[in-house]
Scaffold this motif. Structure first.
Motif, PDB file in Angstrom:
ATOM      1  N   ARG A  30       0.835  -1.189   0.000  1.00  0.00           N
ATOM      2  CA  ARG A  30       0.000   0.000   0.000  1.00  0.00           C
ATOM      3  C   ARG A  30       0.871   1.241   0.000  1.00  0.00           C
ATOM      4  O   ARG A  30       1.877   1.302   0.692  1.00  0.00           O
ATOM      5  CB  ARG A  30      -0.916   0.020   1.225  1.00  0.00           C
ATOM      6  N   ARG A  31       0.461   2.195  -0.808  1.00  0.00           N
ATOM      7  CA  ARG A  31       1.195   3.452  -0.888  1.00  0.00           C
ATOM      8  C   ARG A  31       0.857   4.311   0.315  1.00  0.00           C
ATOM      9  O   ARG A  31      -0.318   4.535   0.631  1.00  0.00           O
ATOM     10  CB  ARG A  31       0.844   4.193  -2.172  1.00  0.00           C
ATOM     11  N   THR A  32       1.887   4.783   0.957  1.00  0.00           N
ATOM     12  CA  THR A  32       1.686   5.640   2.115  1.00  0.00           C
ATOM     13  C   THR A  32       1.510   7.084   1.667  1.00  0.00           C
ATOM     14  O   THR A  32       1.736   7.438   0.504  1.00  0.00           O
ATOM     15  CB  THR A  32       2.886   5.532   3.065  1.00  0.00           C
ATOM     16  N   ALA A  33       1.122   7.923   2.606  1.00  0.00           N
ATOM     17  CA  ALA A  33       0.967   9.346   2.307  1.00  0.00           C
ATOM     18  C   ALA A  33       2.306   9.962   1.901  1.00  0.00           C
ATOM     19  O   ALA A  33       2.365  10.862   1.054  1.00  0.00           O
ATOM     20  CB  ALA A  33       0.386  10.076   3.522  1.00  0.00           C
ATOM     21  N   GLY A  34       3.386   9.443   2.485  1.00  0.00           N
ATOM     22  CA  GLY A  34       4.708   9.945   2.130  1.00  0.00           C
ATOM     23  C   GLY A  34       5.074   9.622   0.681  1.00  0.00           C
ATOM     24  O   GLY A  34       5.674  10.446  -0.005  1.00  0.00           O
TER      25      GLY A  34
END
Length: 295
Positions: free
Chosen positions: A6-10
């Motif tokens: 999953r892609r993080t906000a960062g």
């Protein structure tokens, strides 16, 4: 079961920042070209008022008409095309021939030759000794000044040599069994299988020949032998509209200014290589990779 990453906000922030940076770089790179193009198609007197950033305010082709009415620019274009085609063919053949000799592992003094050639990549004699050499060779005001000094380049030799060393020895051995000498092997065997590297070097040198203005500026005084880039340099260097008007047949109309002539000339001289470069880009990248990996 595979777990999805999953892609993080960062990650999203980092990607967005990269996109913004690249868009800014593209804008800074491309906008000056667009600005010159837009102003060259605008009426000269109106363009002097400024405020033209995205589209021509008063569309006009008078600047281009004035440029193409000049016999000088057509002569310069012919010189550029001739020196680009002839210079590229001579450079590729001569450099490839020397590189083939250097690629032979039985060449006596090979390491010494390569060492001497490598030194030339970092040091040169300077402009004054080189000018005296060109003068003594009677190449001043001579079309061959574009061809003979550019026949050989050691950097291109390295690319050629690396490629030639990857050609299987069996090809040469089979040709020798059939009675071919070294020249026949080079022309009939090596060149046909070396078209990728030949195309790459031809593009390298062709772009150099097209863009070269310095040779015509220093070694050519005859206006009929100056290439298009030197012609552009002299047009841009002219500071007054009177000088510009004297260079144009019939002078300059009231709607055309020296600035609009300069912009139109810049577009005419740079358009061919700018339009061709995107289609040739992959060959430049390929040329840098030749010899870096095998297989």
């Amino acid at each position: 079961m595979f777990k999805l990453n999953r892609r993080t906000a960062g990650d999203v922030t980092f990607d967005a920042f990269n996109v913004l940076i690249m868009l800014a770089v593209c804008f800074i790179t491309l906008y000056p070209i667009w600005y010159v193009l837009v102003n060259s198609f605008n009426e000269g007197q109106d363009a002097m008022r400024g405020g033209i950033y995205w589209w021509p305010r008063i569309f006009s082709l008078e600047s281009y008409q004035a440029v193409f009415r000049s016999s000088g620019i057509m002569t310069a274009m012919g010189i550029t095309i001739a020196k680009t085609l002839l210079g590229t063919v001579v450079h590729v053949f001569f450099t490839a021939m020397v590189a083939y000799a250097f690629s032979r592992r039985d060449l006596v003094g090979q390491k010494a030759y390569i060492l001497l050639g490598t030194v030339t990549l970092f040091f040169n004699s300077g402009l004054i000794p080189y000018y005296l050499l060109i003068r003594d060779l009677h190449l001043l005001d001579n079309f061959l000044v574009y061809i003979i000094p550019a026949m050989f380049n050691f950097f291109d030799l390295i690319i050629f040599m690396t490629f030639f060393r990857e050609i299987p020895d069996g090809l040469e051995e089979a040709a020798k069994i059939d009675g071919a000498n070294d020249l026949s092997i080079f022309v009939r065997v090596i060149i046909p299988v070396s078209m990728p590297v030949i195309a790459t070097i031809a593009l390298f040198h062709g772009v150099y020949q097209w863009n070269d203005y310095f040779t015509g500026m220093i070694y050519i005084n005859n206006m009929d032998l100056q290439p298009i880039q030197t012609y552009l340099y002299r047009i841009v260097a002219q500071s007054s509209s009177n000088q510009m008007a004297s260079a144009m047949p019939g002078g300059i109309s009231k709607n055309v200014t020296s600035q609009s002539i300069k912009l139109a000339t810049m577009v005419v001289t740079t358009a061919p290589i700018v339009l061709a470069y995107p289609f040739l880009q992959r060959y430049f990248v390929k040329g840098l990779m030749i010899g870096s990996i095998k297989g």
